[in-house]
Write a protein that holds these residues in place. Structure first.
Motif, short mmCIF file in Angstrom:
data_model
loop_
_atom_site.label_atom_id
_atom_site.label_comp_id
_atom_site.label_asym_id
_atom_site.label_seq_id
_atom_site.Cartn_x
_atom_site.Cartn_y
_atom_site.Cartn_z
N VAL A 84 45.33 17.71 -18.24
CA VAL A 84 46.72 17.39 -17.88
C VAL A 84 47.51 17.03 -19.13
CG1 VAL A 84 48.21 15.77 -16.64
CG2 VAL A 84 46.12 16.62 -15.55
N LEU A 85 46.93 16.22 -19.98
CA LEU A 85 47.61 15.79 -21.21
C LEU A 85 47.84 16.97 -22.15
CD1 LEU A 85 45.58 12.50 -21.78
CD2 LEU A 85 47.97 12.66 -21.03
N VAL A 86 46.86 17.87 -22.25
CA VAL A 86 47.02 19.04 -23.11
C VAL A 86 48.15 19.92 -22.62
CG1 VAL A 86 45.91 21.21 -23.81
CG2 VAL A 86 44.64 19.08 -23.96
N PHE A 87 48.19 20.20 -21.31
CA PHE A 87 49.25 21.04 -20.75
C PHE A 87 50.63 20.37 -20.90
CE2 PHE A 87 46.02 23.23 -17.83
CZ PHE A 87 45.99 24.36 -18.61
N GLU A 94 42.68 7.42 -25.81
CA GLU A 94 41.88 6.67 -24.84
C GLU A 94 42.74 6.03 -23.76
OE1 GLU A 94 38.58 3.02 -24.74
OE2 GLU A 94 39.39 3.74 -26.65
N SER A 95 43.88 5.47 -24.15
CA SER A 95 44.73 4.80 -23.16
C SER A 95 45.28 5.81 -22.15
CB SER A 95 45.87 4.04 -23.84
OG SER A 95 46.71 4.92 -24.57
N ASN A 96 45.72 6.97 -22.62
CA ASN A 96 46.26 7.99 -21.71
C ASN A 96 45.19 8.50 -20.75
OD1 ASN A 96 48.80 7.81 -22.81
ND2 ASN A 96 48.71 9.75 -23.91
N ILE A 97 44.00 8.77 -21.28
CA ILE A 97 42.91 9.28 -20.43
C ILE A 97 42.48 8.22 -19.43
CG2 ILE A 97 40.51 10.08 -20.46
CD1 ILE A 97 41.14 11.22 -23.29
N THR A 98 42.44 6.97 -19.86
CA THR A 98 42.05 5.88 -18.97
C THR A 98 43.00 5.78 -17.78
OG1 THR A 98 41.02 4.60 -20.74
CG2 THR A 98 41.75 3.37 -18.81
N VAL A 99 44.29 5.87 -18.03
CA VAL A 99 45.28 5.76 -16.95
C VAL A 99 45.09 6.89 -15.94
CG1 VAL A 99 47.73 5.91 -16.37
CG2 VAL A 99 47.00 4.50 -18.30
N ILE A 100 44.93 8.11 -16.42
CA ILE A 100 44.83 9.24 -15.49
C ILE A 100 43.55 9.17 -14.67
CG2 ILE A 100 44.66 11.75 -15.30
CD1 ILE A 100 46.55 12.01 -17.61
N THR A 101 42.43 8.79 -15.28
CA THR A 101 41.18 8.70 -14.51
C THR A 101 41.25 7.57 -13.48
OG1 THR A 101 40.20 7.40 -16.33
CG2 THR A 101 39.70 9.77 -16.26
N ALA A 142 46.05 21.00 -12.90
CA ALA A 142 46.44 20.29 -14.12
C ALA A 142 47.78 20.80 -14.63
CB ALA A 142 45.36 20.46 -15.19
N GLU A 143 47.98 22.11 -14.57
CA GLU A 143 49.26 22.69 -15.01
C GLU A 143 50.41 22.15 -14.18
OE1 GLU A 143 48.05 27.11 -16.68
OE2 GLU A 143 48.22 26.82 -14.53
N ASN A 144 50.23 22.12 -12.86
CA ASN A 144 51.30 21.67 -11.97
C ASN A 144 51.54 20.17 -12.10
OD1 ASN A 144 52.44 23.76 -9.76
ND2 ASN A 144 50.40 24.37 -10.42
#
Length: 207
Positions: A84-87, A94-101, A142-144
């Motif tokens: 999601v972040l890449v798209f 780490e903070s961005n990935i933590t929030v999404i998970t 993820a794209e959407n």
């Protein structure tokens, strides 16, 4: 008297054969002198002052980001969060990935996070305005999701938080305040801050 005359001729011929070679030309003499002078030049050396500072060269660093194929091959909920972040063009910190998970866990639970190939129950392009639609693969999902966060004005604060890799609490507060969930996650009281377990989705969910 013929014999002495013949001997004289022979002696003259021998003398001619023993004549010295011609003297060298001026050009030959100059060339020889130059070669001799060059051969006698002393060896050259270079001395550097000990006070000259040592200059270290610093090269730019570089990073690499996993692509969609690599993330899909790994296939975990953390890989989907990164996708999601890449798209979206946001840092995979780490903070961005933590929030999404954590967000995924609130929506579908961690053991079935790939439910309907719609981990965040996103209604954008899934055919379900309430978020109950589905996608053909987790890559499409993820794209959407990235597209929705960028284009829906109600998610501006969420997008800004991810773009700045803000502290997790700041991004999560923006999610609770947004219209993503009608419950607003009870303003955070229905939101767990513990780390999400790593769980791999079935291969066919990735398309």
């Amino acid at each position: 008297m013929a014999i002495p005359a013949a001997l004289a001729v022979i002696a003259w011929g021998a003398a001619m054969m023993m004549a010295p070679p011609p003297l060298p030309s001026a050009a030959d003499t100059a060339r020889t002198a130059a070669q001799s002078s060059a051969a006698q030049l002393p060896a050259q050396s270079l001395t550097v002052d000990g006070t000259v500072p040592d200059i270290s060269v610093v090269r730019d660093g570089y990073t690499a980001t996993d692509g969609a194929q690599t993330l899909a091959a790994n296939g975990t909920n953390y890989d989907w969060a990164k996708l999601v972040l890449v798209f979206a063009g946001w840092p995979t910190t780490e903070s961005n990935i933590t929030v999404i998970t954590r967000w995924m866990r609130q929506e579908n639970g961690v053991d079935n996070w790939w439910n309907r190939n719609n981990p965040l129950n996103n209604g954008w392009g899934s055919g379900g305005g309430s978020g109950l639609g589905s996608y053909d693969s987790l890559v499409t999902a993820a794209e959407n999701c990235a597209d929705a966060l960028h284009r829906n004005s109600g998610y501006t604060a969420i997008a800004a938080g991810f773009a700045a890799s803000a502290p997790t609490g700041e991004i999560e507060a923006a999610i609770w305040a947004s219209p993503w969930a009608s419950s607003h996650y009870a303003n955070g009281s229905h939101w767990s801050s513990r780390p999400a377990d790593v769980v791999k989705a079935p291969d066919d969910a990735w398309g």
